[in-house]
Structures are given as C-alpha cells and as structure tokens.
Write a protein that holds these residues in place. Structure first.
Motif, mmCIF file in Angstrom:
data_model
loop_
_atom_site.group_PDB
_atom_site.id
_atom_site.type_symbol
_atom_site.label_atom_id
_atom_site.label_comp_id
_atom_site.label_asym_id
_atom_site.label_seq_id
_atom_site.Cartn_x
_atom_site.Cartn_y
_atom_site.Cartn_z
ATOM 1 N N HIS A 85 25.457 50.648 49.972
ATOM 2 C CA HIS A 85 24.493 51.740 49.718
ATOM 3 C C HIS A 85 24.663 52.225 48.281
ATOM 4 O O HIS A 85 24.981 53.404 48.044
ATOM 5 C CB HIS A 85 24.758 52.863 50.721
ATOM 6 N N TYR A 91 19.716 50.045 50.225
ATOM 7 C CA TYR A 91 20.785 49.393 50.966
ATOM 8 C C TYR A 91 20.841 47.922 50.572
ATOM 9 O O TYR A 91 19.803 47.265 50.426
ATOM 10 C CB TYR A 91 20.565 49.525 52.475
ATOM 11 N N HIS A 141 22.913 57.258 56.494
ATOM 12 C CA HIS A 141 23.716 56.067 56.200
ATOM 13 C C HIS A 141 24.285 55.459 57.480
ATOM 14 O O HIS A 141 24.175 54.251 57.716
ATOM 15 C CB HIS A 141 24.851 56.434 55.250
#
Length: 365
Positions: A85, A91, A141
């Motif tokens: 990330h 990503y 995340h």
C-alpha cells in the motif's frame, strides 16, 4: 524417513554434488500427505519460514528448497504496508500474489504478516489529520488486503510488536501513527476489522523479547499478559499469540518466566505459535563448528521451555538459509565472517539448528 511428495523427490533427484548431500537429510521437513500423518499418529508440529519473493524468482535452488522443506511460509516483507500500500488509494499486490501462487502450487500454507505495525509504513500515513482518518485508512487497508486473500491466507499477524520497549503496563504501547491518532483502541479496531473481512481466519498478536532474564523482559511479559486479558475481556477476536523468538547470544533464557507466560496464555485459551525463530550470532566465536553448536543449544533451551508447557501450533524461522537473512543488516559480525542464524547455511546444507528444530517439532508425534 518421511515419505516425500513427488515434487520433493524430483527436487532431491535433480540436486547434485555437495548440495545434494546436504539436502538429502532434509526430507523430515517435507509436508506429509494427510493420510500418512494420520496413520503414523499425531503429525509433527508444522515447520515453516519467512520467504522473499525476489529470491524465489531469481534463485532456483532457494525456490526448490523452500518447496521441499516448508509446510508454511510467511512473507518477509511483501504484505507489509510499504510494499502492498505504498500510496494513498494505491495497492500493489504483485509480490504478495506471487507468494500466494507459489504456496498454492506447492501445497504450502501461507500466513499473513502484518496488518497493524509501527514499522514499514509509507510516508503518506504520517499525514493522517485525526483519529477518524487514521481509523478509516486502517480499516480500509485491512478490509482490502484480507478480503483479497480470504480463504487463501488462513492466519494473520494482525498486530505486530505493540508493546513499548520497556512497558509499565498494558497501555505502554510503542509509539506509532496508530497510537498517536487512536491510542490503544487501534488494537481492537484492527482485530475486529480482520475478523469482519475473514471470519474464518486465525488472528494473532505477535511480540518479541519475552524470553530472557532481566527486568525489562519481565516487564514485557507482565504487560503482554495484561494486554491479552484486556483484549479478551472486551471480546476482541483473538486466537493466538506469536512468540517471535529472535534469540541473542549473551542473553539467558528465563525458563521459569517464559513458562509462566505460556501458562497464562494457555489459561486464556489462546494458541501459541513460534513465528520468527533465529539466533543472532554477532558475539559468538568465529569457529564455525563451535558457533553452530552454540546457536543450536540456545534454540534448544527456548524450544524445550516452550514445549514443556504447550504444543506450539507451528514453528517458523525468519528465513530458511543463511544466504537470505535480515541479521547482517543490523548485527554484522566484527570479524567480517558471515552470520549463521538459520537452519541451513548459505549453501543449503543443514546445520545443528536444523536437528534441534526437527527434534522439537516431533516431540508430540
């Protein structure tokens, strides 16, 4: 002798010279077909290692050795924030996907490492303006990464190294962007987000420096148990504790203290994994035979203390071979000789540490 799967037999058959002689004894680490394990009784404790995607891609011998010997692998860095990330909203899964594909192709389990840590954070995370933004990014995340590997990665180091170096109590947590913006609540947030993204995953809190004699290590054991109790009292989804076990020559294992910690963890109905075992040999003698024996003896002390209290769910070393190890980056030897912290040397020959791990992983079989 453990029966080898076809890929293991092919690897050993194709390996020649001294390397073949070194690897010929490694079949004990090969994953056993389930029907053979059941027929022979309890299976050995699974063995695994941290691996590097780059080395798997560039070093065929390393790739073959990992496939032959590991029942579990864990990414050394490929699932940390900085790798996966790197920018807000961006990503990069290429390296993590490569490890997942490697594990699938070789019928190896893969663990996830790590979702909430003070280290390996990209620079953009320092820009969080407040707790709400930090929580939103942390949860996003975790949901993005864990959901991608749901059903493929069955175990996660959700929170890594939360304790301060010398903690006073359970809330003496290491400074980080998560502590700065969210306080201790970042732990429940991380565990709950992981459980929501994959309800079947086993969730682990991973910690280090709890094995030794000394006031600092005693304080760490005490704070760790207090933290675990706090999480359990709040019904935070937590299934296991990972003991990293980066062992240092010159320190003394506190057998009684370590065993008391393990007994408390078991009483909380939490599993135990040994997640990052190696022996830092910076201050050991240079003579190879003597040094390897001392490395193995220290690992034996640790494993013996652990296995007397609990059967670890897994034993993983932080790397498989001395060819690829983090140790010289931080603990280079003054004599210039290569570090030797892992089960296999740089030429993939087994060392006494290999025999110690093999002994203890079969202790309950």
């Amino acid at each position: 002798m453990t029966t080898l799967l076809p890929s293991r037999r092919k690897f050993l058959a194709q390996t020649t010279g001294s390397l073949a002689l070194g690897l010929s004894g490694l079949s004990a680490f090969a994953a056993e077909p389930p029907h053979l394990s059941r027929a022979a009784g309890a299976a050995p404790i699974p063995y695994g290692a941290a691996v590097r995607a780059g080395a798997l891609a560039s070093d065929p011998t390393y790739r073959a050795a990992v496939a032959a010997m590991c029942e579990i692998i864990v990414p050394e860095g490929e699932m940390k924030w900085s790798d996966i990330h790197p920018k807000r909203g961006e990503y990069r899964f290429e390296n993590a996907d490569a490890l997942v594909d490697f594990a699938r192709q070789n019928r190896i389990e893969i663990r996830g490492h790590t979702l909430a840590w003070y280290g390996a954070l990209p620079a953009w995370t320092s820009e969080f303006a407040n707790g709400a933004e930090a929580e939103r990014e942390l949860v996003d995340h975790i949901e993005t990464v864990v959901s991608r590997y749901r059903g493929t990665v069955p175990s996660w180091d959700v929170v890594n190294e939360p304790l301060a170096d010398w903690p006073q109590d359970r809330f003496s947590l290491r400074p980080s962007i998560w502590m700065n913006r969210l306080g201790p609540e970042y732990l429940p947030i991380a565990f709950k987000a992981t459980a929501s993204a994959d309800p079947d995953a086993k969730l682990v809190l991973n910690e280090y420096d709890v094995e030794y004699h000394g006031a600092r290590f005693e304080a760490r054991r005490k704070a760790l148990i207090q933290l675990l109790r706090w999480l359990r009292d709040r019904d935070v989804p937590l299934h296991a504790v990972g003991l990293q076990a980066h062992l240092f020559a010159g320190r003394t294992i506190d057998r009684d203290g370590l065993q008391a910690l393990l007994a408390e963890i078991v009483a909380l109905k939490l599993d135990v994994l040994i997640t990052e075992l190696d022996v830092v040999d910076k201050d050991l003698p240079g003579k190879i035979g003597e040094r390897d024996a001392l490395v193995a003896a220290m690992a034996a002390q640790f494993l013996d203390a652990c296995c007397e209290v609990v059967r670890p769910k897994a034993i993983l070393t932080w790397g498989l071979t001395d060819r690829y190890t983090w140790v010289p980056t931080f603990f280079k030897r003054a004599d210039g000789m290569p570090n030797r912290p892992l089960p296999l040397d740089a030429e993939f020959k087994p060392k006494p540490l290999f025999d110690v791990i093999e002994e203890y992983r079969r202790k309950f079989a």
